[in-house]
Design a protein around this motif. Sequence first.
Motif, PDB file in Angstrom:
ATOM      1  N   THR A 368      51.550  48.979  54.851  1.00 20.00           N
ATOM      2  CA  THR A 368      52.271  47.732  53.814  1.00 20.00           C
ATOM      3  C   THR A 368      52.427  47.948  52.477  1.00 20.00           C
ATOM      4  OG1 THR A 368      50.111  46.769  53.433  1.00 20.00           O
ATOM      5  CG2 THR A 368      51.345  45.982  55.597  1.00 20.00           C
ATOM      6  N   GLY A 369      51.545  48.926  51.945  1.00 18.25           N
ATOM      7  CA  GLY A 369      51.383  49.299  50.508  1.00 18.25           C
ATOM      8  C   GLY A 369      50.644  48.227  49.606  1.00 18.25           C
ATOM      9  N   GLU A 370      49.935  47.383  50.484  1.00 24.35           N
ATOM     10  CA  GLU A 370      48.947  46.429  49.922  1.00 24.35           C
ATOM     11  C   GLU A 370      47.709  47.085  49.114  1.00 24.35           C
ATOM     12  OE1 GLU A 370      45.442  43.333  51.465  1.00 24.35           O
ATOM     13  OE2 GLU A 370      46.760  44.186  52.775  1.00 24.35           O
ATOM     14  N   PHE A 371      47.412  46.623  47.819  1.00 19.93           N
ATOM     15  CA  PHE A 371      46.410  47.180  47.017  1.00 19.93           C
ATOM     16  C   PHE A 371      44.909  46.762  47.855  1.00 19.93           C
ATOM     17  CE2 PHE A 371      43.050  46.410  44.144  1.00 19.93           C
ATOM     18  CZ  PHE A 371      42.943  47.647  43.193  1.00 19.93           C
ATOM     19  N   ILE A 372      44.218  47.757  47.962  1.00 18.63           N
ATOM     20  CA  ILE A 372      42.884  47.416  48.490  1.00 18.63           C
ATOM     21  C   ILE A 372      41.897  47.579  47.389  1.00 18.63           C
ATOM     22  CG2 ILE A 372      41.099  48.523  50.200  1.00 18.63           C
ATOM     23  CD1 ILE A 372      43.414  49.301  51.903  1.00 18.63           C
ATOM     24  N   SER A 373      41.761  48.859  46.742  1.00 21.41           N
ATOM     25  CA  SER A 373      40.616  48.782  45.644  1.00 21.41           C
ATOM     26  C   SER A 373      41.169  50.216  44.996  1.00 21.41           C
ATOM     27  CB  SER A 373      39.467  48.967  46.282  1.00 21.41           C
ATOM     28  OG  SER A 373      39.232  50.407  46.935  1.00 21.41           O
ATOM     29  N   ALA A 374      40.553  50.123  43.510  1.00 20.75           N
ATOM     30  CA  ALA A 374      40.652  51.153  42.650  1.00 20.75           C
ATOM     31  C   ALA A 374      39.498  51.065  41.724  1.00 20.75           C
ATOM     32  CB  ALA A 374      42.204  51.030  41.811  1.00 20.75           C
ATOM     33  N   ASP A 375      38.886  52.322  41.146  1.00 15.17           N
ATOM     34  CA  ASP A 375      37.928  52.231  40.068  1.00 15.17           C
ATOM     35  C   ASP A 375      38.299  53.829  39.435  1.00 15.17           C
ATOM     36  OD1 ASP A 375      36.282  51.668  38.283  1.00 15.17           O
ATOM     37  OD2 ASP A 375      34.622  51.145  39.956  1.00 15.17           O
ATOM     38  N   ASN A 376      37.882  53.498  38.151  1.00 15.74           N
ATOM     39  CA  ASN A 376      38.033  54.752  37.229  1.00 15.74           C
ATOM     40  C   ASN A 376      37.082  56.005  37.910  1.00 15.74           C
ATOM     41  OD1 ASN A 376      36.362  52.809  35.612  1.00 15.74           O
ATOM     42  ND2 ASN A 376      35.944  54.833  34.469  1.00 15.74           N
ATOM     43  N   PHE A 377      37.201  57.291  37.779  1.00 17.68           N
ATOM     44  CA  PHE A 377      36.549  58.320  38.320  1.00 17.68           C
ATOM     45  C   PHE A 377      36.282  59.145  37.240  1.00 17.68           C
ATOM     46  CE2 PHE A 377      40.962  59.608  38.805  1.00 17.68           C
ATOM     47  CZ  PHE A 377      40.985  60.946  38.381  1.00 17.68           C
ATOM     48  N   VAL A 378      36.669  58.871  35.989  1.00 15.14           N
ATOM     49  CA  VAL A 378      36.426  59.863  34.756  1.00 15.14           C
ATOM     50  C   VAL A 378      36.582  58.628  33.524  1.00 15.14           C
ATOM     51  CG1 VAL A 378      37.168  61.949  35.410  1.00 15.14           C
ATOM     52  CG2 VAL A 378      38.841  60.169  34.340  1.00 15.14           C
ATOM     53  N   PRO A 379      36.056  58.854  32.360  1.00 18.28           N
ATOM     54  CA  PRO A 379      36.365  57.850  31.361  1.00 18.28           C
ATOM     55  C   PRO A 379      37.485  57.581  31.114  1.00 18.28           C
ATOM     56  CG  PRO A 379      34.473  59.430  30.752  1.00 18.28           C
ATOM     57  CD  PRO A 379      35.327  60.153  31.887  1.00 18.28           C
ATOM     58  N   VAL A 380      38.073  56.283  30.955  1.00 16.06           N
ATOM     59  CA  VAL A 380      39.489  55.777  30.680  1.00 16.06           C
ATOM     60  C   VAL A 380      39.417  54.761  29.622  1.00 16.06           C
ATOM     61  CG1 VAL A 380      41.337  54.279  31.593  1.00 16.06           C
ATOM     62  CG2 VAL A 380      40.314  56.191  33.003  1.00 16.06           C
ATOM     63  N   THR A 381      40.441  55.150  28.403  1.00 13.04           N
ATOM     64  CA  THR A 381      40.668  54.079  27.431  1.00 13.04           C
ATOM     65  C   THR A 381      41.681  53.313  27.299  1.00 13.04           C
ATOM     66  OG1 THR A 381      41.479  55.833  26.008  1.00 13.04           O
ATOM     67  CG2 THR A 381      39.295  55.894  25.893  1.00 13.04           C
ATOM     68  N   TRP A 382      42.634  53.636  28.370  1.00  7.58           N
ATOM     69  CA  TRP A 382      44.188  52.831  28.098  1.00  7.58           C
ATOM     70  C   TRP A 382      44.171  51.567  28.748  1.00  7.58           C
ATOM     71  CZ3 TRP A 382      47.305  51.593  32.270  1.00  7.58           C
ATOM     72  CH2 TRP A 382      47.117  52.252  33.412  1.00  7.58           C
ATOM     73  N   ALA A 383      42.955  51.356  29.830  1.00  2.97           N
ATOM     74  CA  ALA A 383      42.871  50.179  30.534  1.00  2.97           C
ATOM     75  C   ALA A 383      41.349  49.680  30.821  1.00  2.97           C
ATOM     76  CB  ALA A 383      43.709  50.278  32.051  1.00  2.97           C
ATOM     77  N   THR A 384      41.022  48.684  30.987  1.00  3.20           N
ATOM     78  CA  THR A 384      39.703  48.247  31.266  1.00  3.20           C
ATOM     79  C   THR A 384      39.242  48.384  32.773  1.00  3.20           C
ATOM     80  OG1 THR A 384      40.367  46.019  31.353  1.00  3.20           O
ATOM     81  CG2 THR A 384      39.544  46.853  29.355  1.00  3.20           C
ATOM     82  N   HIS A 385      40.284  47.946  33.491  1.00  2.13           N
ATOM     83  CA  HIS A 385      40.070  48.025  35.047  1.00  2.13           C
ATOM     84  C   HIS A 385      41.548  47.775  35.789  1.00  2.13           C
ATOM     85  CE1 HIS A 385      39.770  43.759  34.012  1.00  2.13           C
ATOM     86  NE2 HIS A 385      40.089  43.507  35.112  1.00  2.13           N
ATOM     87  N   ILE A 386      41.425  47.600  36.866  1.00  4.17           N
ATOM     88  CA  ILE A 386      42.460  47.328  37.793  1.00  4.17           C
ATOM     89  C   ILE A 386      42.256  45.879  38.428  1.00  4.17           C
ATOM     90  CG2 ILE A 386      44.089  47.909  39.795  1.00  4.17           C
ATOM     91  CD1 ILE A 386      44.071  49.900  37.455  1.00  4.17           C
ATOM     92  N   ASP A 387      43.074  44.999  38.277  1.00  2.47           N
ATOM     93  CA  ASP A 387      42.893  43.529  38.716  1.00  2.47           C
ATOM     94  C   ASP A 387      42.961  43.715  40.296  1.00  2.47           C
ATOM     95  OD1 ASP A 387      44.219  40.698  39.644  1.00  2.47           O
ATOM     96  OD2 ASP A 387      43.135  40.446  37.620  1.00  2.47           O
TER      97      ASP A 387
END
Length: 714
Positions: A368-387
Amino acid sequence: MLTLIRLVLLTTLTLTIAACGQSETGAEVAPVIEKSADASVTAAKIIKAESSGWLSHGRTYSEQRHSPLTGVNTKNVAELGVLWSYDLGTSRGIETTPIVHNGVMYVTSTWNIVHALDAKTGLKLWTFDPVVDKTQASKACCDVVNRGVALWGDSVFTATIDGRLISLNATTGDTNWDINTIDKTKSYTITGAPRIINGMVIIGNGGAELGVRGYISAYDAETGEQIWRFYTVPGNPADGFENKTMEMAAKTWNGEYWAAGGGGTAWDSMAYDPELDLLYVGVGNGSPWNQSIRSPGGGDNLFLSSIVAVRPATGEYVWHYQTTPGETWDYTATQHMILAELNIDGIERKVIMQAPKNGFFYVIDRETGEFISADNFVPVTWATHIDQETGRPVETKEARYSGKTAGLQLPGPLGAHNWHPMSFSPDTGLVYIPAQEAPWVYGDDQNYSYKEGVWNTGTDMKLAVLPTDLATFKVLKSMLKGRLIAWDPVTQKQKWSFEHGGPWNGGVLSTSGGLVFQGTSDAHFGAYDANTGDQLWKYFTQTGVAAAPITYQIDGEQYVAVASGWGGSFVLGFGGVLPTGSKAKVGRVMVFKLGATGELPTVIDEDFVAPVLPELLDVSEEVIAKGSSAYANACVTCHGDQAFSSGLIPNLRYSAITKNADLWQKVIREGMFAERGMPNFGTILDAETTEAIRAFVISEANSVRDANFYNSVE
């Protein structure tokens, strides 16, 4: 009949070539073994994916890059040795994944040359040179690379840097057909490997930085006739939209977005689910990068930085998921995608997984293309997280750089994970990612205007030039990292990591022998325990490895293969200032087997001869500054940061061309070396600016910032 032809061909080649050293390690040419008469590659064979071969780019349509072979395992991997190696004739940007079928290995080298080798002995069966138009090399953003071939029926398919798609006879290397897939007036290139679904050859292209509109196309494998084309971004509304999908996508754009093409090139990753009958395509960055120029007023800019699912028979749009809405940092979603079944919250889910440039690892429902989960696997500065509710990134306040400089950010345009394939082991449930950290300073180019045929990022590239004072350079160099990560896609947590000496390391293979294989930029090929990350074996490869390894089995014996060859965008741009320990030596296919005792041929380094430096020009600091800025925006991507070449192409600091003002103008503004891949900047640079670039290069050549200067920083 096919078997008879192959027997005759192999016998003839054995008699005529065996004494010529095609198997470099001196391994004896094995007796010709009769192969199966049913040698044609079909969808069923790719889906079933017998462990003896490697029939498709990611081994299967799911692109897991995992082999069920167990002959080489954690207990005996230390006994691996070189069985044979094959010289590809170049070391520049070898990114091929070998394809193995019916005892034959098919690999590609620079300029899209295809080699067919006996997979057991390394004996060359045939070589095909497509004789590409090397003037097209100037349109390649990231070196004249390619990632291999595809098989279907009795044919081999290859796509070229100058935009062609070619079908070859798998037994002889003769051409079946050769077609053009691009508008030659635009800066399109092809670097990805084709995929083939039900007799259709699927291929995309690159060129977003240079101002093109992305698409992916399907061609009949028998005839080369185009079947369908799916555009990844909308065109000029005045010309009408190709379909309702493009009309929908256009509502997410603003301004005259089509003026610079829009971008969205599908230059690498694909995957296919035969049960759902869905083809998944990874879509790239915008043209220009800077969204405030590309689409003033914002918008998601579909389908940039997206995974798009289409019907492979028609190219009809089904669903999409966008990893970076309104992308403005070159955060492509063209990185490797993997299909798997995961138990999430007690429910078996059909998922597609990706670790794109932006630094987050995504698990998406592939039905379906539905979002299940996401998290950063390296340090990231452009975004705090995925809602979790919306599936959209929560950007930091300083991430976007419209009208300003955003400061040092992670990831940069090289990405937290670039094109180098990752793998998924059903045995461990882990994804193995060739991850990296490479920061960048983004800033608005307030003097931007679109220029045909050169980089159009809309960012001030001068901001990303490496610092020339040692203290600052040392800090920045310490931020450059590369590692192999074992990632749990269910918990979105790292299980283990292995630190490398720097970024731009090779693709990954996992096996049911409990192993993970990866080559590195410092010229090694290693094996790691899939559960712990312990390095169990490594081998010095003489030059860096960026390509992904494979494994296959013949007559009950397991082989592990990988190609070496130092190159790509990081190496061209920064390999001189940030050396990895690799040198541009010989690119090779290397095949390893338990108990083998072969060695790579010795490569003797040439004695260093101190170059005769060009004399400083009597010009002002303002002229040198002007040349520095122009160099950063026109030359750095190939000739290196601060004119410090990686060694893959001529070093401008010491070139005879640099010392001759008239010759310099002819090369840069008249296209004297266009057939060697050197762009003609005659419509972009005036004579005064061109001479200012020469003044800058000469100034750098005479500075203290030589190899010893940069290598002194640990």
